[in-house]
Design an enzyme around this catalytic site. Structure first.
Site, short mmCIF file in Angstrom:
data_model
loop_
_atom_site.label_atom_id
_atom_site.label_comp_id
_atom_site.label_asym_id
_atom_site.label_seq_id
_atom_site.Cartn_x
_atom_site.Cartn_y
_atom_site.Cartn_z
N GLU A 75 46.40 27.51 36.55
CA GLU A 75 46.78 28.86 37.00
C GLU A 75 47.13 28.81 38.47
O GLU A 75 46.26 28.60 39.33
CB GLU A 75 45.64 29.86 36.77
CG GLU A 75 45.94 31.23 37.32
CD GLU A 75 44.74 32.17 37.31
OE1 GLU A 75 44.79 33.20 38.01
OE2 GLU A 75 43.76 31.87 36.60
N ARG A 77 49.65 34.40 45.26
CA ARG A 77 49.10 34.92 46.52
C ARG A 77 49.77 34.30 47.74
O ARG A 77 49.47 34.70 48.87
CB ARG A 77 47.59 34.66 46.59
CG ARG A 77 46.79 35.27 45.46
CD ARG A 77 45.33 34.93 45.61
NE ARG A 77 44.57 35.21 44.40
CZ ARG A 77 43.30 34.90 44.23
NH1 ARG A 77 42.64 34.30 45.20
NH2 ARG A 77 42.69 35.18 43.09
N THR A 90 47.34 36.35 39.20
CA THR A 90 47.54 37.51 40.08
C THR A 90 48.88 38.19 39.80
O THR A 90 49.59 38.62 40.71
CB THR A 90 47.44 37.12 41.58
OG1 THR A 90 46.42 36.13 41.75
CG2 THR A 90 47.05 38.33 42.42
N LYS A 148 40.71 38.67 30.48
CA LYS A 148 40.08 38.05 31.64
C LYS A 148 39.05 39.04 32.19
O LYS A 148 39.42 40.13 32.63
CB LYS A 148 41.15 37.75 32.68
CG LYS A 148 40.65 37.31 34.05
CD LYS A 148 41.85 37.04 34.95
CE LYS A 148 41.44 36.84 36.39
NZ LYS A 148 42.60 36.53 37.25
#
Length: 208
Positions: free
Chosen positions: A40, A44, A68, A128
């Site tokens: 993953e 960011r 994200t 999640k």
């Protein structure tokens, strides 16, 4: 591939913050060498999309995805960069629609029973739990198992090598997410042997 198959690839999905796309391939190879294939890359940093593209192009044994993901635009940009799956810290109706249309596994974040029910209504049964430790951790997962038995989780947030086994022992947990496989000092030093060893230890964790 669906989300269930994705999370069954390994018990830990590393949550990776890449500041320099030039190291992405070596990093991915180090993780794969340790038995961790699902990576993953969090959206960011400015380097995230380029890192995903390089991994997708040069590390065929890796499954690279975007973390994200907060908007339709984020998801579209990640897919253009070669992302094979996506994860989000939460879920909005627009993001849910985009995820369903994307054709790739998507794991939305939830923190409460109501959010889990809304995600289920949107068609997502693998979620999640985020931020896991902050919202109740294992106690919350146990509490959710009774009224929401169909749901399975990838808890992320506050999980490390010390508490990952306890999370993985929960019947409704498929895998956990964590950043401890790619510590910032190891990335800065390009200490790939250390990252491979951390990945090897993580891939050996038993999943119930």
């Amino acid at each position: 591939m669906d989300a269930l198959t994705l999370l069954r690839q390994s018990p830990v999905m590393p949550v990776i913050v890449v500041n320099d796309a030039a190291v992405a391939v070596d990093l991915a190879r180090a993780l794969v060498a340790g038995g961790i294939r699902t990576l993953e890359i969090t959206l960011r940093t400015k380097a995230a999309l380029a890192a995903m593209r390089r991994i997708r192009d040069e590390v065929p044994d890796a499954l690279v995805g975007a973390g994200t993901v907060r908007t339709r635009a984020h998801l579209e940009a990640a897919l253009d960069a070669g992302a094979q799956f996506g994860l989000s810290p939460g879920l909005t109706p627009e993001l849910a629609a985009a995820a369903r249309a994307s054709g790739v596994p998507f794991i939305p974040g939830v923190a409460t029973p109501s959010e889990a029910m809304r995600a289920q209504d949107e068609g997502f049964n693998i979620l999640k739990l985020f931020p896991a430790e902050a919202v109740g951790g294992i106690k919350l997962l146990k509490a959710l198992a009774g009224p929401l038995p169909e749901l399975r989780f990838c808890p992320t947030g506050g999980i490390d090598a010390s508490n990952a086994p306890a999370y993985l022992a929960q019947p409704n947990v498929l895998a956990v997410g964590g950043s401890w496989l790619t510590p910032a000092d190891a990335l800065a030093a390009q200490d790939w042997e250390r990252i491979t060893q951390l990945a090897r230890e993580a891939s050996a964790l038993a999943v119930r």
